[in-house]
Design a protein around this motif. Structure first.
Motif, mmCIF file in Angstrom:
data_model
loop_
_atom_site.group_PDB
_atom_site.id
_atom_site.type_symbol
_atom_site.label_atom_id
_atom_site.label_comp_id
_atom_site.label_asym_id
_atom_site.label_seq_id
_atom_site.Cartn_x
_atom_site.Cartn_y
_atom_site.Cartn_z
ATOM 1 N N ASP A 125 0.811 -1.223 0.000
ATOM 2 C CA ASP A 125 0.000 0.000 0.000
ATOM 3 C C ASP A 125 0.845 1.273 0.000
ATOM 4 N N ASP A 126 2.160 1.134 0.059
ATOM 5 C CA ASP A 126 3.068 2.273 0.022
ATOM 6 C C ASP A 126 3.887 2.282 -1.268
ATOM 7 N N SER A 127 3.492 1.446 -2.229
ATOM 8 C CA SER A 127 4.268 1.301 -3.462
ATOM 9 C C SER A 127 3.868 2.361 -4.496
ATOM 10 N N ASN A 128 4.542 2.338 -5.622
ATOM 11 C CA ASN A 128 4.443 3.360 -6.661
ATOM 12 C C ASN A 128 3.044 3.398 -7.291
ATOM 13 N N HIS A 129 2.345 4.519 -7.141
ATOM 14 C CA HIS A 129 0.993 4.627 -7.687
ATOM 15 C C HIS A 129 0.979 5.173 -9.115
ATOM 16 N N TYR A 130 2.167 5.382 -9.708
ATOM 17 C CA TYR A 130 2.230 5.842 -11.089
ATOM 18 C C TYR A 130 2.272 4.696 -12.104
ATOM 19 N N ILE A 131 2.330 3.454 -11.632
ATOM 20 C CA ILE A 131 2.484 2.334 -12.560
ATOM 21 C C ILE A 131 1.282 2.246 -13.505
ATOM 22 N N HIS A 132 1.555 1.697 -14.691
ATOM 23 C CA HIS A 132 0.557 1.498 -15.751
ATOM 24 C C HIS A 132 0.090 2.821 -16.361
ATOM 25 N N THR A 133 0.881 3.881 -16.157
ATOM 26 C CA THR A 133 0.559 5.181 -16.745
ATOM 27 C C THR A 133 1.807 5.771 -17.405
ATOM 28 N N THR A 134 1.618 6.907 -18.066
ATOM 29 C CA THR A 134 2.758 7.608 -18.677
ATOM 30 C C THR A 134 3.702 8.167 -17.619
ATOM 31 N N GLY A 135 3.260 8.221 -16.365
ATOM 32 C CA GLY A 135 4.064 8.801 -15.298
ATOM 33 C C GLY A 135 5.031 7.851 -14.621
ATOM 34 N N ASP A 136 5.087 6.585 -15.071
ATOM 35 C CA ASP A 136 6.017 5.619 -14.464
ATOM 36 C C ASP A 136 7.396 5.815 -15.086
ATOM 37 N N THR A 137 8.109 6.815 -14.571
ATOM 38 C CA THR A 137 9.368 7.257 -15.166
ATOM 39 C C THR A 137 10.531 7.169 -14.176
ATOM 40 N N ILE A 138 11.739 7.242 -14.724
ATOM 41 C CA ILE A 138 12.959 7.042 -13.936
ATOM 42 C C ILE A 138 13.123 8.077 -12.831
ATOM 43 N N ASP A 139 12.691 9.292 -13.076
ATOM 44 C CA ASP A 139 12.937 10.369 -12.112
ATOM 45 C C ASP A 139 12.290 10.117 -10.746
ATOM 46 N N LYS A 140 11.365 9.191 -10.689
ATOM 47 C CA LYS A 140 10.687 8.886 -9.422
ATOM 48 C C LYS A 140 11.356 7.749 -8.656
ATOM 49 N N LEU A 141 12.451 7.213 -9.195
ATOM 50 C CA LEU A 141 13.048 5.998 -8.649
ATOM 51 C C LEU A 141 14.419 6.249 -8.042
ATOM 52 N N SER A 142 14.851 5.288 -7.214
ATOM 53 C CA SER A 142 16.173 5.316 -6.590
ATOM 54 C C SER A 142 16.963 4.091 -7.037
ATOM 55 N N PHE A 143 18.088 4.324 -7.695
ATOM 56 C CA PHE A 143 18.932 3.210 -8.123
ATOM 57 C C PHE A 143 19.653 2.575 -6.936
ATOM 58 N N ASP A 144 19.921 3.342 -5.916
ATOM 59 C CA ASP A 144 20.497 2.757 -4.707
ATOM 60 C C ASP A 144 19.510 1.776 -4.065
ATOM 61 N N HIS A 145 18.236 2.093 -4.154
ATOM 62 C CA HIS A 145 17.213 1.187 -3.637
ATOM 63 C C HIS A 145 17.206 -0.115 -4.442
ATOM 64 N N MET A 146 17.276 0.007 -5.769
ATOM 65 C CA MET A 146 17.337 -1.183 -6.622
ATOM 66 C C MET A 146 18.547 -2.037 -6.276
ATOM 67 N N LYS A 147 19.646 -1.394 -5.979
ATOM 68 C CA LYS A 147 20.882 -2.118 -5.655
ATOM 69 C C LYS A 147 20.701 -3.006 -4.432
ATOM 70 N N GLU A 148 19.899 -2.584 -3.473
ATOM 71 C CA GLU A 148 19.645 -3.425 -2.299
ATOM 72 C C GLU A 148 18.963 -4.730 -2.710
ATOM 73 N N PHE A 149 18.100 -4.651 -3.691
ATOM 74 C CA PHE A 149 17.431 -5.853 -4.185
ATOM 75 C C PHE A 149 18.397 -6.723 -4.992
ATOM 76 N N SER A 150 19.333 -6.089 -5.684
ATOM 77 C CA SER A 150 20.371 -6.854 -6.382
ATOM 78 C C SER A 150 21.204 -7.663 -5.392
ATOM 79 N N LYS A 151 21.487 -7.077 -4.232
ATOM 80 C CA LYS A 151 22.236 -7.798 -3.198
ATOM 81 C C LYS A 151 21.493 -9.051 -2.761
ATOM 82 N N VAL A 152 20.200 -8.906 -2.544
ATOM 83 C CA VAL A 152 19.394 -10.053 -2.113
ATOM 84 C C VAL A 152 19.329 -11.100 -3.219
ATOM 85 N N ALA A 153 19.188 -10.651 -4.470
ATOM 86 C CA ALA A 153 19.147 -11.589 -5.600
ATOM 87 C C ALA A 153 20.450 -12.370 -5.713
#
Length: 379
Positions: free
Chosen positions: A339-367
């Protein structure tokens, strides 16, 4: 719920009829009106009987936020050629921290930024569109470039009846006794605009461009830093997730029918958005394998630099559901509590500027931890 009965494709066809001229329009409209819309078998709950629906009905479900599986091609779970005597072993705790550490230490956000910038430049990655066909061919070339020169790593297309194939990158295992067992790390590559699915602009930066580059970076670090697993490890990028988990259903059913033994599958779907409640790794607890999910908590504690939060996502929330349906352990990490996730998905607003690559990196560590830890035989 009342569903729409006229699809966007139908509207386009009618417009084409009118522009063709009065006589031609009459002929085309007669042909058009005589054609019944294709029906698909849709299930949106484990205890809910499937229903036949049109593509327009499916689009209405998407807009309403109803998650579903399109089980038209796979109405019944397949029977394995090996029977059901084999059971995967899921450990309780991480044990290979020294092996995992160099792979995590070599993760970088630079490659993720480069790949996601180009990946979101396609108008859409809708699985049936020409853009979706082009984007998957571009993506597989990036993956092949990473694997080039490494004989124990292969990259293959998994073809579907539509033009956007799924992608499977595989590390061969060193232990021949385990060659039919495997570990899977997955994400989906397609995107969708919920208002104009076939052609509307859909950058899909978070859904699921973020998961795509998260596992791409994990794969890159493992390849370039000498990962040599005991049992095979595969990285999957699925097509058609947004249309009812189509690509992952095709792959999971094929693997089950071929008698492959999937020890564990981890899905990464939306890993880039930091919610209002701060940076966490969401671990989904419904419609997943309980023991594998407990192990996933341990992996986050050992390898990520941020804590986890438990959340629920609902039926058919992402591609892990396809593996669970055929009887293999699967788990799912997401960027936050649902319920705290990205509410721009499935629209034209799902763009890179709203994201954190450092956050993605944490998931890469787990993977990376998931791939290494489960690649070892344990009793």
């Amino acid at each position: 719920m009342k569903f729409l009965s006229l699809s966007l494709l139908s509207i386009s066809a009618l417009s084409a009829c009118v522009s063709a001229g009065p006589l031609a329009a009459m002929d085309q409209l007669r042909l058009f009106s005589s054609q019944e819309p294709e029906l698909r078998l849709i299930q949106y709950g484990e205890d809910t009987p499937p229903r036949w629906m049109t593509e327009a009905d499916k689009e209405a479900l998407l807009r309403a936020g109803v998650k579903y599986m399109d089980i038209t091609e796979y109405p019944h779970p397949p029977v394995s050629s090996l029977g059901s005597e084999w059971k995967p072993f899921i450990p309780a705790n991480a044990r290979y921290q020294d092996e995992v550490a160099p792979f995590i230490g070599n993760l970088t956000t630079d490659t993720m930024k480069e790949v996601l910038t180009e990946f979101t430049s396609f108008r859409t990655r809708y699985y049936k569109s020409s853009y979706g066909a082009k984007s998957c061919r571009w993506l597989i070339q990036q993956i092949r470039d990473v694997a080039d020169g490494f004989d124990h790593v292969s990259v293959e297309e998994f073809e579907h009846s539509w033009d956007q194939f799924s992608i499977i990158a595989r590390f061969e295992g060193s232990n021949k006794d385990l060659e039919n067992e495997l570990v899977i790390v997955g994400a989906h590559q397609d995107s969708v605009n919920m208002w104009m699915p076939s052609f509307g602009r859909s950058p899909g930066a978070d859904d699921d461009g973020s998961g795509t580059v998260t596992i791409f970076e994990a794969f890159r670090s493992l390849v370039h830093n000498g990962f040599n697993p005991e049992r095979p490890v595969e990285f999957h990028w699925y097509s058609g997730e947004e249309a009812g988990l189509l690509g992952s259903q095709a792959v999971s059913n094929a693997y089950k029918e071929d008698g492959k033994r999937v020890v564990a599958m981890l899905q990464n779907d939306m890993t880039g958005y930091v919610g209002a409640n701060g940076e966490v790794i969401g671990i989904v607890t419904d419609h997943v394998d309980e023991k594998l999910t407990d192990f996933l908590k341990n992996l986050v504690d050992n390898y990520a630099g941020i804590p986890y939060v438990l959340t629920k996502c609902g039926y058919a929330c992402s591609d892990h559901a396809s593996w669970r349906k055929v009887g293999f352990p699967s788990a799912f990490t997401i960027e936050s509590a649902f319920d705290d996730s990205n509410h721009y998905i499935h629209t034209t607003g799902d763009t890179i500027d709203k994201l954190s690559f450092d956050h993605m990196k944490e998931f890469s560590k787990v993977a990376v931890g998931f791939a290494v830890e489960l690649s070892h035989k344990r009793d």
